[in-house]
Design a protein around this motif. Structure first.
Motif, PDB file in Angstrom:
ATOM      1  N   ALA A 175       0.834  -1.201   0.000  1.00 36.34           N
ATOM      2  CA  ALA A 175       0.000   0.000   0.000  1.00 36.34           C
ATOM      3  C   ALA A 175       0.874   1.259   0.000  1.00 36.34           C
ATOM      4  O   ALA A 175       0.600   2.225  -0.724  1.00 36.34           O
ATOM      5  CB  ALA A 175      -0.926  -0.008   1.198  1.00 36.34           C
ATOM      6  N   ALA A 176       1.952   1.249   0.787  1.00 42.24           N
ATOM      7  CA  ALA A 176       2.853   2.401   0.852  1.00 42.24           C
ATOM      8  C   ALA A 176       3.538   2.611  -0.499  1.00 42.24           C
ATOM      9  O   ALA A 176       3.672   3.743  -0.973  1.00 42.24           O
ATOM     10  CB  ALA A 176       3.886   2.197   1.949  1.00 42.24           C
ATOM     11  N   TYR A 177       3.983   1.512  -1.124  1.00 48.13           N
ATOM     12  CA  TYR A 177       4.633   1.587  -2.431  1.00 48.13           C
ATOM     13  C   TYR A 177       3.679   2.164  -3.474  1.00 48.13           C
ATOM     14  O   TYR A 177       4.063   3.039  -4.253  1.00 48.13           O
ATOM     15  CB  TYR A 177       5.110   0.199  -2.845  1.00 48.13           C
ATOM     16  CG  TYR A 177       5.475   0.103  -4.310  1.00 48.13           C
ATOM     17  CD1 TYR A 177       6.633   0.692  -4.798  1.00 48.13           C
ATOM     18  CD2 TYR A 177       4.654  -0.579  -5.200  1.00 48.13           C
ATOM     19  CE1 TYR A 177       6.958   0.615  -6.135  1.00 48.13           C
ATOM     20  CE2 TYR A 177       4.975  -0.663  -6.534  1.00 48.13           C
ATOM     21  CZ  TYR A 177       6.119  -0.064  -7.015  1.00 48.13           C
ATOM     22  OH  TYR A 177       6.442  -0.144  -8.331  1.00 48.13           O
ATOM     23  N   LEU A 178       2.441   1.692  -3.471  1.00 46.02           N
ATOM     24  CA  LEU A 178       1.475   2.180  -4.458  1.00 46.02           C
ATOM     25  C   LEU A 178       1.171   3.663  -4.258  1.00 46.02           C
ATOM     26  O   LEU A 178       1.048   4.412  -5.232  1.00 46.02           O
ATOM     27  CB  LEU A 178       0.182   1.357  -4.392  1.00 46.02           C
ATOM     28  CG  LEU A 178       0.287  -0.070  -4.930  1.00 46.02           C
ATOM     29  CD1 LEU A 178      -1.016  -0.819  -4.701  1.00 46.02           C
ATOM     30  CD2 LEU A 178       0.635  -0.075  -6.400  1.00 46.02           C
ATOM     31  N   SER A 179       1.081   4.097  -3.021  1.00 46.85           N
ATOM     32  CA  SER A 179       0.813   5.514  -2.761  1.00 46.85           C
ATOM     33  C   SER A 179       1.998   6.379  -3.207  1.00 46.85           C
ATOM     34  O   SER A 179       1.804   7.452  -3.777  1.00 46.85           O
ATOM     35  CB  SER A 179       0.492   5.759  -1.292  1.00 46.85           C
ATOM     36  OG  SER A 179       1.612   5.469  -0.495  1.00 46.85           O
ATOM     37  N   ARG A 180       3.253   5.901  -2.957  1.00 49.74           N
ATOM     38  CA  ARG A 180       4.426   6.651  -3.421  1.00 49.74           C
ATOM     39  C   ARG A 180       4.446   6.739  -4.938  1.00 49.74           C
ATOM     40  O   ARG A 180       4.754   7.783  -5.515  1.00 49.74           O
ATOM     41  CB  ARG A 180       5.713   5.970  -2.932  1.00 49.74           C
ATOM     42  CG  ARG A 180       6.030   6.189  -1.478  1.00 49.74           C
ATOM     43  CD  ARG A 180       7.464   5.760  -1.150  1.00 49.74           C
ATOM     44  NE  ARG A 180       7.852   4.462  -1.684  1.00 49.74           N
ATOM     45  CZ  ARG A 180       7.748   3.304  -1.026  1.00 49.74           C
ATOM     46  NH1 ARG A 180       7.258   3.282   0.201  1.00 49.74           N
ATOM     47  NH2 ARG A 180       8.134   2.172  -1.593  1.00 49.74           N
ATOM     48  N   ARG A 181       4.144   5.635  -5.578  1.00 48.16           N
ATOM     49  CA  ARG A 181       4.146   5.588  -7.048  1.00 48.16           C
ATOM     50  C   ARG A 181       3.078   6.523  -7.624  1.00 48.16           C
ATOM     51  O   ARG A 181       3.331   7.238  -8.603  1.00 48.16           O
ATOM     52  CB  ARG A 181       3.906   4.155  -7.497  1.00 48.16           C
ATOM     53  CG  ARG A 181       4.195   3.934  -8.962  1.00 48.16           C
ATOM     54  CD  ARG A 181       4.198   2.480  -9.284  1.00 48.16           C
ATOM     55  NE  ARG A 181       3.238   2.271 -10.353  1.00 48.16           N
ATOM     56  CZ  ARG A 181       2.628   1.149 -10.641  1.00 48.16           C
ATOM     57  NH1 ARG A 181       2.874   0.078  -9.919  1.00 48.16           N
ATOM     58  NH2 ARG A 181       1.802   1.046 -11.623  1.00 48.16           N
ATOM     59  N   LYS A 182       1.922   6.539  -7.012  1.00 53.63           N
ATOM     60  CA  LYS A 182       0.832   7.387  -7.485  1.00 53.63           C
ATOM     61  C   LYS A 182       1.209   8.859  -7.340  1.00 53.63           C
ATOM     62  O   LYS A 182       0.953   9.676  -8.235  1.00 53.63           O
ATOM     63  CB  LYS A 182      -0.438   7.089  -6.690  1.00 53.63           C
ATOM     64  CG  LYS A 182      -1.660   7.806  -7.180  1.00 53.63           C
ATOM     65  CD  LYS A 182      -2.879   7.362  -6.409  1.00 53.63           C
ATOM     66  CE  LYS A 182      -4.117   8.058  -6.882  1.00 53.63           C
ATOM     67  NZ  LYS A 182      -5.312   7.644  -6.117  1.00 53.63           N
ATOM     68  N   LYS A 183       1.840   9.196  -6.231  1.00 58.86           N
ATOM     69  CA  LYS A 183       2.261  10.572  -5.991  1.00 58.86           C
ATOM     70  C   LYS A 183       3.310  10.996  -7.010  1.00 58.86           C
ATOM     71  O   LYS A 183       3.259  12.099  -7.556  1.00 58.86           O
ATOM     72  CB  LYS A 183       2.803  10.702  -4.568  1.00 58.86           C
ATOM     73  CG  LYS A 183       3.153  12.103  -4.172  1.00 58.86           C
ATOM     74  CD  LYS A 183       3.642  12.163  -2.739  1.00 58.86           C
ATOM     75  CE  LYS A 183       4.050  13.563  -2.367  1.00 58.86           C
ATOM     76  NZ  LYS A 183       4.596  13.621  -1.013  1.00 58.86           N
TER      77      LYS A 183
END
Length: 97
Positions: free
Chosen positions: A15-23
């Motif tokens: 979840a943290a990785y996906l949020s960083r990638r989205k940002k």
């Protein structure tokens, strides 16, 4: 229990990785300049639809429906057997008179 906890950790990392990638994606793409925002479309209240009034068919369609169907005599011409019998009757009446 450790296996379930490992799954929990894995889920949080993902979840943290996906949020960083989205940002990062949102920062890298330029923002679109809005060209005169269109006003929001008004949403009408739900009203039952009225039955559409059936328009009268065109004059050609009305004539086709109103016209009579063609008979065999119209298509094929007069029946020859009927003519022969009529001629024989006339001939018999002529000889009798």
């Amino acid at each position: 229990m450790s296996k379930q906890y490992n799954k929990l950790i894995k889920r949080r990392r993902r979840a943290a990785y996906l949020s960083r990638r989205k940002k990062a994606l949102s920062e890298s793409t330029p923002k679109k300049v809005a060209v005169q925002d269109k006003p929001a479309r008004k949403v009408s209240k739900s009203v039952p639809k009225r039955p559409s009034s059936k328009e009268e068919p065109s004059s050609v369609a009305a004539e086709v429906k109103a016209s009579e169907k063609a008979t065999a005599a119209d298509v094929l011409g007069p029946d020859t057997a009927a003519n022969d019998s009529a001629q024989q009757e006339e001939a018999t009446q002529a000889t009798e008179a």
